[in-house]
Design an enzyme around this catalytic site. Structure first.
Site, PDB file in Angstrom:
ATOM      1  N   THR A   8       0.816  -1.208   0.000  1.00 63.21           N
ATOM      2  CA  THR A   8       0.000   0.000   0.000  1.00 63.21           C
ATOM      3  C   THR A   8       0.854   1.265   0.000  1.00 63.21           C
ATOM      4  OG1 THR A   8      -1.666   1.270   1.243  1.00 63.21           O
ATOM      5  CG2 THR A   8      -0.157  -0.095   2.525  1.00 63.21           C
ATOM      6  N   ASP A   9       0.331   2.285  -0.633  1.00 66.01           N
ATOM      7  CA  ASP A   9       0.906   3.618  -0.524  1.00 66.01           C
ATOM      8  C   ASP A   9       0.652   4.105   0.905  1.00 66.01           C
ATOM      9  OD1 ASP A   9       1.963   6.103  -1.147  1.00 66.01           O
ATOM     10  OD2 ASP A   9       0.072   6.870  -1.945  1.00 66.01           O
ATOM     11  N   LYS A  10       1.324   5.166   1.311  1.00 68.80           N
ATOM     12  CA  LYS A  10       1.110   5.715   2.643  1.00 68.80           C
ATOM     13  C   LYS A  10       0.356   7.037   2.599  1.00 68.80           C
ATOM     14  CE  LYS A  10       4.510   7.740   4.751  1.00 68.80           C
ATOM     15  NZ  LYS A  10       3.917   9.113   4.829  1.00 68.80           N
TER      16      LYS A  10
END
Length: 208
Positions: A8-10
């Site tokens: 996942t992106d943050k």
């Protein structure tokens, strides 16, 4: 389904995507109004790619009543993804020298520095002082905070400046940012863990 790892992106995914300037710390890890002014000048005079870090610095500076009054912009060395830093050169009113103000990724700014400002005095950047700065960077990063560094150098006035001038600088301190997690992020991560799904965070901030 059969997922066992979620990458996942943050920023904007696990976090709100609204970055705020939380702390401005000098080389001794103490809050510094002088550093806040330097950071404001760098962000206010920058004319390159707009980014949320500069916006956060500018917004915090305006809230604190800071301005660019008393400073004339002389030159700018734009950010790039090799140097990972941005430099502004200003001429303070009533001062014969130009002041270079550089901010950017901690390691890349630190690499330009041969001194560190402690309590208003520039001290040589020895192994012990370098290690102390690196420890502060790691500790703040481990808290989930985004950390930039800022350095300065004074020059006898000249017409223009380039990347080669980003050397023999004095490390002035840290700009510490917070991008708050979304309210439901912790529950989502816990739910995934309970299902046996591991999470890998893909972020450009730093490995800590």
């Amino acid at each position: 389904g059969s997922m066992n790892i979620l990458c996942t992106d943050k920023t904007g995914t696990l976090t709100e995507g609204k970055i705020v300037l939380r702390e401005v710390l000098d080389g001794a890890n103490v809050a510094s109004d002088a550093l806040r002014q330097l950071a404001f000048l760098n962000a206010a005079f920058e004319t390159g790619i707009e980014n949320p870090l500069d916006a956060a610095i500018f917004e915090a500076g305006q809230t604190a009543g800071l301005s660019t009054a008393g400073y004339a912009k002389i030159d700018e060395i734009p950010y790039d993804f090799v140097r990972r830093r941005l430099t502004i050169v200003v001429a303070p009113d009533g001062v014969e020298q130009h002041l270079m103000v550089t901010k950017g990724a901690f390691a890349e700014v630190l690499a330009t520095c041969t001194a560190v400002d402690i309590g208003g005095t520039a001290l040589p950047m020895d192994t012990t002082r370098r290690a102390a700065l690196e420890a502060t960077f790691q500790a703040k990063s481990a808290e989930g905070l985004r950390v930039l560094a800022l350095a300065t150098r004074s020059f006898t006035p000249k017409a223009d400046y380039d990347r080669d001038d980003e050397a023999d600088m004095t490390f002035r301190g840290f700009l510490v940012f917070l991008d708050p997690p979304k309210p439901d992020a912790a529950k989502a991560i816990a739910d995934l863990a309970r299902l046996g799904i591991a999470i890998k965070v893909i972020s450009g901030d730093n490995r800590y």
